[in-house]
Design a protein around this motif. Structure first.
Motif, PDB file in Angstrom:
ATOM      1  N   SER A 195      67.522   6.993  27.359  1.00 59.72           N
ATOM      2  CA  SER A 195      67.545   7.569  28.686  1.00 59.72           C
ATOM      3  C   SER A 195      66.479   8.183  29.179  1.00 59.72           C
ATOM      4  CB  SER A 195      68.748   8.259  28.865  1.00 59.72           C
ATOM      5  OG  SER A 195      68.663   9.377  27.824  1.00 59.72           O
ATOM      6  N   HIS A 196      66.355   8.654  30.454  1.00 60.39           N
ATOM      7  CA  HIS A 196      65.243   9.710  30.858  1.00 60.39           C
ATOM      8  C   HIS A 196      65.265  10.819  29.927  1.00 60.39           C
ATOM      9  CE1 HIS A 196      64.704   7.338  34.422  1.00 60.39           C
ATOM     10  NE2 HIS A 196      65.987   7.558  34.604  1.00 60.39           N
ATOM     11  N   LYS A 197      66.392  11.309  29.370  1.00 56.81           N
ATOM     12  CA  LYS A 197      66.305  12.334  28.429  1.00 56.81           C
ATOM     13  C   LYS A 197      65.438  12.116  27.079  1.00 56.81           C
ATOM     14  CE  LYS A 197      69.929  13.659  26.153  1.00 56.81           C
ATOM     15  NZ  LYS A 197      69.447  13.445  24.869  1.00 56.81           N
ATOM     16  N   ALA A 240      52.881  29.493  24.610  1.00 59.52           N
ATOM     17  CA  ALA A 240      54.045  29.260  25.470  1.00 59.52           C
ATOM     18  C   ALA A 240      54.443  27.896  25.529  1.00 59.52           C
ATOM     19  CB  ALA A 240      53.536  30.080  26.676  1.00 59.52           C
ATOM     20  N   VAL A 241      53.391  27.095  26.003  1.00 55.37           N
ATOM     21  CA  VAL A 241      53.744  25.583  25.974  1.00 55.37           C
ATOM     22  C   VAL A 241      54.421  25.126  24.908  1.00 55.37           C
ATOM     23  CG1 VAL A 241      52.733  23.423  26.376  1.00 55.37           C
ATOM     24  CG2 VAL A 241      52.010  25.189  27.599  1.00 55.37           C
ATOM     25  N   SER A 242      53.947  25.485  23.591  1.00 55.19           N
ATOM     26  CA  SER A 242      54.445  24.641  22.503  1.00 55.19           C
ATOM     27  C   SER A 242      56.046  25.395  22.288  1.00 55.19           C
ATOM     28  CB  SER A 242      53.572  25.394  21.120  1.00 55.19           C
ATOM     29  OG  SER A 242      52.469  24.853  21.297  1.00 55.19           O
ATOM     30  N   LEU A 243      56.195  26.747  22.792  1.00 52.41           N
ATOM     31  CA  LEU A 243      57.367  27.268  22.617  1.00 52.41           C
ATOM     32  C   LEU A 243      58.434  26.478  23.595  1.00 52.41           C
ATOM     33  CD1 LEU A 243      59.652  29.201  21.742  1.00 52.41           C
ATOM     34  CD2 LEU A 243      58.632  30.619  23.493  1.00 52.41           C
ATOM     35  N   ALA A 244      58.106  25.949  24.491  1.00 49.94           N
ATOM     36  CA  ALA A 244      58.775  25.330  25.744  1.00 49.94           C
ATOM     37  C   ALA A 244      59.274  23.661  25.182  1.00 49.94           C
ATOM     38  CB  ALA A 244      58.110  25.083  26.968  1.00 49.94           C
ATOM     39  N   ALA A 245      58.137  23.122  24.414  1.00 45.18           N
ATOM     40  CA  ALA A 245      58.577  22.081  23.892  1.00 45.18           C
ATOM     41  C   ALA A 245      59.360  22.082  22.765  1.00 45.18           C
ATOM     42  CB  ALA A 245      57.103  21.445  23.515  1.00 45.18           C
ATOM     43  N   SER A 246      59.166  22.848  21.989  1.00 44.55           N
ATOM     44  CA  SER A 246      60.149  23.071  20.783  1.00 44.55           C
ATOM     45  C   SER A 246      61.599  23.501  21.238  1.00 44.55           C
ATOM     46  CB  SER A 246      59.698  24.379  19.902  1.00 44.55           C
ATOM     47  OG  SER A 246      58.253  24.004  19.203  1.00 44.55           O
ATOM     48  N   VAL A 247      61.773  24.177  22.319  1.00 44.14           N
ATOM     49  CA  VAL A 247      63.175  24.486  22.699  1.00 44.14           C
ATOM     50  C   VAL A 247      63.846  23.270  23.066  1.00 44.14           C
ATOM     51  CG1 VAL A 247      64.256  25.512  24.503  1.00 44.14           C
ATOM     52  CG2 VAL A 247      62.612  26.867  23.400  1.00 44.14           C
ATOM     53  N   VAL A 248      63.182  22.308  23.956  1.00 41.78           N
ATOM     54  CA  VAL A 248      63.760  21.231  24.664  1.00 41.78           C
ATOM     55  C   VAL A 248      64.091  20.434  23.526  1.00 41.78           C
ATOM     56  CG1 VAL A 248      63.067  19.221  25.946  1.00 41.78           C
ATOM     57  CG2 VAL A 248      62.550  21.486  26.690  1.00 41.78           C
ATOM     58  N   TYR A 250      64.834  21.019  20.280  1.00 36.34           N
ATOM     59  CA  TYR A 250      65.720  21.497  19.641  1.00 36.34           C
ATOM     60  C   TYR A 250      67.097  21.371  20.177  1.00 36.34           C
ATOM     61  CZ  TYR A 250      68.817  24.812  17.307  1.00 36.34           C
ATOM     62  OH  TYR A 250      70.087  25.283  16.385  1.00 36.34           O
ATOM     63  N   LYS A 251      66.977  21.576  21.443  1.00 33.08           N
ATOM     64  CA  LYS A 251      68.089  21.717  22.331  1.00 33.08           C
ATOM     65  C   LYS A 251      68.739  20.064  22.135  1.00 33.08           C
ATOM     66  CE  LYS A 251      69.930  21.785  26.975  1.00 33.08           C
ATOM     67  NZ  LYS A 251      70.197  20.417  27.306  1.00 33.08           N
ATOM     68  N   ASP A 252      68.127  19.186  22.068  1.00 25.69           N
ATOM     69  CA  ASP A 252      68.383  17.435  21.921  1.00 25.69           C
ATOM     70  C   ASP A 252      68.618  17.184  20.430  1.00 25.69           C
ATOM     71  OD1 ASP A 252      68.449  17.810  24.936  1.00 25.69           O
ATOM     72  OD2 ASP A 252      66.154  16.783  25.027  1.00 25.69           O
ATOM     73  N   ALA A 601      64.221  22.000  10.370  1.00 24.02           N
ATOM     74  CA  ALA A 601      65.259  22.793  10.069  1.00 24.02           C
ATOM     75  C   ALA A 601      66.511  22.925  11.207  1.00 24.02           C
ATOM     76  CB  ALA A 601      64.771  24.031   9.414  1.00 24.02           C
ATOM     77  N   ASN A 602      67.419  22.313  11.254  1.00 26.60           N
ATOM     78  CA  ASN A 602      68.328  22.475  12.351  1.00 26.60           C
ATOM     79  C   ASN A 602      69.783  22.637  11.470  1.00 26.60           C
ATOM     80  OD1 ASN A 602      66.650  21.550  14.444  1.00 26.60           O
ATOM     81  ND2 ASN A 602      66.844  19.495  13.955  1.00 26.60           N
ATOM     82  N   PRO A 603      70.665  23.349  12.229  1.00 29.07           N
ATOM     83  CA  PRO A 603      71.769  23.876  11.720  1.00 29.07           C
ATOM     84  C   PRO A 603      72.815  22.518  11.924  1.00 29.07           C
ATOM     85  CG  PRO A 603      71.825  24.732  13.874  1.00 29.07           C
ATOM     86  CD  PRO A 603      70.194  24.518  13.454  1.00 29.07           C
ATOM     87  N   PRO A 604      73.844  22.303  11.208  1.00 29.40           N
ATOM     88  CA  PRO A 604      74.767  21.181  11.307  1.00 29.40           C
ATOM     89  C   PRO A 604      75.393  20.929  12.763  1.00 29.40           C
ATOM     90  CG  PRO A 604      75.839  22.532   9.866  1.00 29.40           C
ATOM     91  CD  PRO A 604      74.116  23.199  10.148  1.00 29.40           C
ATOM     92  N   ARG A 605      75.418  19.830  13.064  1.00 37.25           N
ATOM     93  CA  ARG A 605      76.067  19.560  14.638  1.00 37.25           C
ATOM     94  C   ARG A 605      77.276  18.892  14.144  1.00 37.25           C
ATOM     95  NH1 ARG A 605      72.323  20.542  18.849  1.00 37.25           N
ATOM     96  NH2 ARG A 605      70.149  20.730  18.031  1.00 37.25           N
ATOM     97  N   HIS A 606      78.299  19.090  15.199  1.00 33.56           N
ATOM     98  CA  HIS A 606      79.335  18.475  15.238  1.00 33.56           C
ATOM     99  C   HIS A 606      79.482  17.231  15.706  1.00 33.56           C
ATOM    100  CE1 HIS A 606      83.707  18.147  15.366  1.00 33.56           C
ATOM    101  NE2 HIS A 606      83.863  17.615  16.841  1.00 33.56           N
ATOM    102  N   HIS A 607      79.943  16.029  14.891  1.00 32.90           N
ATOM    103  CA  HIS A 607      80.134  14.431  15.126  1.00 32.90           C
ATOM    104  C   HIS A 607      81.530  14.613  15.189  1.00 32.90           C
ATOM    105  CE1 HIS A 607      75.767  14.091  14.745  1.00 32.90           C
ATOM    106  NE2 HIS A 607      75.826  14.861  13.639  1.00 32.90           N
ATOM    107  N   PRO A 608      81.817  13.786  16.167  1.00 36.45           N
ATOM    108  CA  PRO A 608      83.376  13.521  16.275  1.00 36.45           C
ATOM    109  C   PRO A 608      83.678  12.470  15.021  1.00 36.45           C
ATOM    110  CG  PRO A 608      82.267  12.460  18.241  1.00 36.45           C
ATOM    111  CD  PRO A 608      81.400  13.554  17.338  1.00 36.45           C
ATOM    112  N   SER A 609      84.876  12.517  14.476  1.00 34.86           N
ATOM    113  CA  SER A 609      85.200  11.437  13.520  1.00 34.86           C
ATOM    114  C   SER A 609      85.820  10.329  14.504  1.00 34.86           C
ATOM    115  CB  SER A 609      86.030  12.166  12.560  1.00 34.86           C
ATOM    116  OG  SER A 609      87.334  12.531  13.203  1.00 34.86           O
ATOM    117  N   SER A 610      85.832   9.083  13.749  1.00 33.18           N
ATOM    118  CA  SER A 610      86.208   7.843  14.409  1.00 33.18           C
ATOM    119  C   SER A 610      87.939   7.892  14.284  1.00 33.18           C
ATOM    120  CB  SER A 610      85.797   6.833  13.647  1.00 33.18           C
ATOM    121  OG  SER A 610      85.939   6.836  12.336  1.00 33.18           O
TER     122      SER A 610
END
Length: 610
Positions: A195-197, A240-248, A250-252, A601-610
């Protein structure tokens, strides 16, 4: 590239209208996609067994995690297998369309060749001929009609061939578009298509990588050429630019939380460093003022220290326990006034040597006003009135040594005006000789020396006026120290806007502009590197203090001590060491991330079970 080596000129074409159309290649592609779809179907069947199996047949704590992961993978593969099946099916649909297109275009070419041959034959048919009397017989007219019909039939046949070609090409294009839509997944909304994201994340990943490399280069340059405001400003912008890229990212879910934390901490340290820098500059400026206040007449005072160093410095706030600690205690000189300003040459007038009046005396500050010219001594001081004093004639300037000048009429002998360190006067019977005054001979006539009367300031002056007092040489300027030599250079955050705000807030502002400061800072770094050959021990000490982050506190301590203001707090060294450790740690971490040695290093994210 066409696989058919045909001449398409009968259809007014230069190349084959159907390119990249090899039926064998397309057939093999269809078989490959169908085979991949079959493999995915088999994998999904196996995953379904794991997901649907009861927990009793499995043992261990891994069961729930295994079923969860198997379900997530099955969902993704179920979406992907649909695409592979669709591609295989579309290729199967496209194969007959491709075969039909190739056949129809080849047939159109054959029709065009036949039409061109018919036209050639029609053009070879005889034209009608007129008789001698100018008329055309019916037989000749029939010849003309036959030729026109043959030509028209050939042209119609050529038009039909071109129409057949266009129809075949259009049908093949529609089949190709349908096939392309299936292959390019343009009709799917299953989350597998970028996608665009997703495209934004890809761009941010590249930006993060590029700026990480740039940040490492700037960090190394900041160590080799320390304190340059341009390099520090560029480093802050890159962070500052690197921080903005890292936030985006990590959010995704495509970045690392460590990247975000380190980037935020780095920018926070840069902001706190600005505040610490302003505090250090205030202390250095106060130390410089203090140092110059103790060097009267030995140098130029800084901004805030007043004008001449001999001007008394006056505190701006009361000292003691009742003093407001928030009020700055910088000193300022007493403002100039009409009473203490120096006279201009026009106000002072000409000196006695230039024809001005003689200096009768230099009165002390508490002396009484001068007496008028017609005042005479009396029992209780000077009495006004009476006859004016006798006029003193103006004599021409005498020549020769001063002791040979004639005395004015009525004046006492000038021998009375003897400097304190002069020797005893020569005897009256001394006469000039080759080596000075020679004793002997007849004594000269005795000259009476009358004793003047009245107060000393009424005594007449000797010819030429009073001797001028010797002017002492000015004292040599004292050697500059760390406080007097300190310059308030610009930092990375200094610009006209921030300087205006700092000035309004009462903080010190730079004495040197941004770019001149950068030049001076580069020269300072060059001087440090110059000691590598002349004094390696000093260079090693300076370079080690830069890496450890304590070079700034050391310089601040030297300025404060030189200004006689004691020593700085040990917290300055703690602050500098913290910055140095963070800088070196960040440099190592960034290099490890670029090399792939340090994973996300990412915290575990929730994945819906089937």
């Amino acid at each position: 590239m066409s696989i058919r080596k045909l001449d398409w000129s009968p259809l007014d074409l230069v190349v084959d209208p159907v390119v990249h159309a090899d039926p064998d290649v397309v057939s093999k592609a269809q078989q490959r996609y169908a085979h991949i779809a079959q493999i995915i179907d088999d994998a999904n069947a196996n995953l379904a067994k794991i997901v649907e199996t009861n927990s009793e047949s499995l043992a261990g704590k891994y069961v729930q995690g295994l079923k969860h992961d198997a379900g997530s993978l099955k969902d993704s593969l179920s979406k992907a297998v649909v695409r592979y099946h669709d591609v295989a099916n579309e290729i199967a649909k496209y194969e007959p369309d491709l075969a039909s297109g190739l056949s129809e275009t080849a047939g159109a070419l054959q029709d065009a060749e036949a039409a061109r041959a018919d036209r050639t034959k029609a053009q070879a048919m005889p034209d009608p001929q007129k008789s001698q009397d100018g008329t055309t017989s019916p037989e000749e007219k029939q010849k003309g009609a036959d030729k026109d019909k043959a030509t028209s039939d050939a042209d119609a046949k050529m038009a039909a061939a071109k129409q057949r070609l266009n129809t075949a090409v259009d049908a093949l294009a529609r089949a190709g578009k349908r096939f392309g839509d299936a292959v390019n997944s343009k009709k799917y909304n299953d989350g597998l298509t970028d996608s665009h994201k997703d495209k934004l994340d890809a761009v941010m990943a590249q930006i993060s990588k590029i700026f990480a490399i740039v940040g490492m280069v700037l960090a190394v340059l900041a160590i080799l050429i320390p304190g340059v405001d341009v390099l520090v400003l560029a480093g802050v912008a890159v962070s500052a630019v690197s921080l903005a890229a890292s936030v985006v990212l990590y959010k995704d879910g495509k970045g690392s939380i460590v990247d975000v934390v380190l980037g935020a901490v780095g920018l926070g340290l840069a902001g706190l460093g600005s505040v610490a820098s302003l505090m250090g500059k205030g202390m250095s400026n106060a130390a410089k003022i203090s140092a110059f206040s103790k060097m009267k007449g030995k140098g130029k005072a800084p901004v805030g220290a007043g004008g001449d160093d001999d001007i008394e410095m006056v505190p701006l706030k009361p000292m003691g326990k009742e003093a407001d600690p928030n009020t700055p205690n910088f000193s300022r000189p007493l403002p100039p006034s009409e009473s203490n300003r120096p006279l201009t040459p026009s106000e002072a007038g000409p000196s006695p040597s230039d024809g001005g009046p003689p200096y009768h005396a230099i009165s002390p500050p508490d002396a009484a006003p001068p007496r008028p010219l017609n005042a005479t001594p009396g029992p209780s001081g000077l009495q006004h009135g009476g006859s004016p004093p006798p006029e003193i004639p103006v004599l021409p300037k005498p020549s020769g040594p001063p002791d040979s000048w004639p005395l004015p009429p009525g004046s006492p002998a000038s021998h009375a005006m003897v400097p304190p360190d002069a020797g005893p006067p020569p005897p009256v019977n001394a006469t000039p000789g080759p080596s000075g005054l020679q004793h002997g001979g007849s004594p000269p006539p005795e000259i009476p020396v009358p004793k003047p009367s009245g107060p000393p300031d009424s005594w007449p002056l000797p010819p030429g006026g009073l001797p001028k007092a010797p002017v002492p040489n000015p004292p040599a300027p004292a050697a500059p120290n760390a406080a007097t030599a300190w310059q308030n250079q610009s930092e990375w955050f200094n610009n006209p806007a921030t300087n205006w705000v700092l000035g309004k807030a009462g903080a010190v502002t730079p004495d040197v502009g941004f770019w001149p400061s950068a030049v001076a800072q580069v020269k300072g770094a060059g001087s440090m590197w110059g000691t590598l050959a002349t004094d390696p021990a000093k260079f090693g000490k300076d370079f080690a203090s830069i890496i450890a982050g304590v070079k700034g506190p050391q310089d601040l301590s030297a300025v404060v001590k030189a200004g006689g203001m004691g020593s700085i707090s040990p917290l300055w060294y703690v602050w500098g060491g913290l910055n140095g450790a963070f800088g070196m740690g960040g440099l190592i971490y960034t290099g490890g991330r670029l090399q792939g040695w340090i994973p996300d290093a990412n915290p575990p994210r929730h994945h819906p079970s089937s």
